[in-house]
Scaffold this active site. Sequence first.
Site, short mmCIF file in Angstrom:
data_model
loop_
_atom_site.label_atom_id
_atom_site.label_comp_id
_atom_site.label_asym_id
_atom_site.label_seq_id
_atom_site.Cartn_x
_atom_site.Cartn_y
_atom_site.Cartn_z
N LYS A 112 1.70 -3.39 3.59
CA LYS A 112 0.79 -4.51 3.34
C LYS A 112 0.98 -5.65 4.34
O LYS A 112 0.02 -6.33 4.70
CB LYS A 112 0.94 -5.04 1.92
CG LYS A 112 0.38 -4.09 0.88
CD LYS A 112 0.06 -4.80 -0.42
CE LYS A 112 -0.62 -3.86 -1.39
NZ LYS A 112 -0.81 -4.41 -2.73
N LYS A 195 -6.82 7.17 1.26
CA LYS A 195 -7.07 7.15 -0.19
C LYS A 195 -8.25 6.24 -0.52
O LYS A 195 -8.51 5.27 0.19
CB LYS A 195 -5.80 6.78 -0.94
CG LYS A 195 -5.64 5.34 -1.33
CD LYS A 195 -4.43 5.11 -2.22
CE LYS A 195 -4.37 3.64 -2.52
NZ LYS A 195 -4.25 3.28 -3.90
N LYS A 198 -9.80 -0.04 -3.29
CA LYS A 198 -10.62 -1.24 -3.52
C LYS A 198 -10.79 -2.04 -2.26
O LYS A 198 -11.77 -2.74 -2.08
CB LYS A 198 -9.90 -2.16 -4.52
CG LYS A 198 -9.79 -1.61 -5.91
CD LYS A 198 -9.12 -2.66 -6.78
CE LYS A 198 -8.13 -2.01 -7.71
NZ LYS A 198 -7.01 -2.83 -8.03
P1 ADP Z 1 -6.27 0.08 -4.68
O1 ADP Z 1 -5.47 0.82 -3.66
O2 ADP Z 1 -7.63 0.62 -4.85
O3 ADP Z 1 -6.26 -1.41 -4.45
P2 ADP Z 1 -4.28 -0.38 -6.70
O4 ADP Z 1 -3.18 -0.34 -5.70
O5 ADP Z 1 -4.63 -1.69 -7.32
O6 ADP Z 1 -5.59 0.30 -6.10
O7 ADP Z 1 -3.94 0.65 -7.85
C1 ADP Z 1 -4.22 0.51 -9.22
C2 ADP Z 1 -3.86 1.81 -9.91
O8 ADP Z 1 -4.78 2.85 -9.55
C3 ADP Z 1 -2.47 2.35 -9.55
O9 ADP Z 1 -1.89 2.92 -10.70
C4 ADP Z 1 -2.74 3.41 -8.50
O10 ADP Z 1 -1.76 4.42 -8.50
C5 ADP Z 1 -4.11 3.95 -8.94
N1 ADP Z 1 -4.91 4.38 -7.78
C6 ADP Z 1 -5.39 3.56 -6.79
N2 ADP Z 1 -6.10 4.26 -5.89
C7 ADP Z 1 -6.08 5.54 -6.31
C8 ADP Z 1 -6.66 6.76 -5.79
N3 ADP Z 1 -7.39 6.77 -4.69
N4 ADP Z 1 -6.45 7.90 -6.47
C9 ADP Z 1 -5.72 7.89 -7.60
N5 ADP Z 1 -5.15 6.79 -8.14
C10 ADP Z 1 -5.33 5.62 -7.52
#
Ligand code: ADP
Length: 332
Positions: A112, A195, A198
């Site tokens: 990050k 992946k 958001k």
């Molecule tokens: P992002 O990367 O979209 O900002 P977060 O880091 O806030 O998401 O993750 C929130 C939750 O969702 C966590 O438990 C994370 O493991 C899960 N998560 C986020 N992206 C994915 C994905 N692409 N596939 C499966 N689980 C995900």
Amino acid sequence: MKGRILSGIQPTGNFHIGNYFGALNQWVQLQNDYECLFCVVDLHAITTNYDPRKLLQHTREVAAAYIAAGIDEKKCIIFPQSAVASHAELGWIFSCMTPLGWLNRMTQFKEKAGKNKEKASLGLYSYPVLMAADILAYKATHVPVGEDQKQHLELCRDIAGAFNRFVKDEYFTLPEPLIQKHGARIMSLRDGTAKMSKSDPSEGSRINLKDSDEEIMQKIRKAKTDMNLFPDTFEDAKGRFEVKNLITIYALMTNQDPQSVCSQFSGGNFAPFKKALTDAIVERIAPIRNEFNRLMQDKEALDIILENGAHKAREIADVTKTQVFEYLGLYR
Ligand code: ADP
Ligand code: TRP
């Protein structure tokens, strides 16, 4: 009950199907077997750049997504992290027991902070210590998290151990991670090696929980595939990252394994599959989205749920904080 669960998601907007299958869907299943606390971790959301005018709205959105996905607010405690002061207070205390060497190993900070480490905030660096406080404030026995959070949970266990050694008592039990095996990672619709996230600037890369049927259709229509025909087996999809991802999404949406999806569409071109995929996503997501929209229209009702949750959470966390203060000789 098998124990107590605490987990949380950051209110950073664009809640997507990766979050749903990677986290929420598992929580819905766990709520019958565990005493559950689900937090909206707004204090974590301010560790990187964010818009203060949107934060509260995003906090409500995450809470609404929890409920719309099937978390029962009567059974579980749903609350915003910042409403329970003990999180931040315990976070400070644990930061005094965490050697810098432990934090220097955290890969999420490195990712990050990127190349601009000097400009990253102290909060981003100590993020996992606050996460440990979230968990230990409730003496959670189990923490459902994605694979990416495993290292932070290890650190939480180390901090709990350090506290216990310091006060010469087995005060904290070490929390266990609950990491789900299937569907743990959904990839971007535009790039099967990244992946779904958001924070991806491309809207077309993800299906948001808020998307209309039309938006879902457009995004799937434009989702990247390749020139080859549909694979006969899931094994054959090896190396075809985008195709594999779409098969995984279809399998998750329809509760079947990826292999049976391959048998169904084997050898065909992608048009009929994409049509079926769109229908499957709409069928699964539309009821959640409609419930989400309904909840978001009644902000007062949502705020009552959050405040009730915060009240119950405070009662538990404040006892832990008071006991910790006592152990450490702090004034209370
Ligand atoms: P992002 O990367 O979209 O900002 P977060 O880091 O806030 O998401 O993750 C929130 C939750 O969702 C966590 O438990 C994370 O493991 C899960 N998560 C986020 N992206 C994915 C994905 N692409 N596939 C499966 N689980 C995900
Ligand atoms: N760091 C977690 C994530 O990005 C969110 C989080 C904060 C969390 N505190 C937590 C998860 C406590 C589980 C338990 O996904």
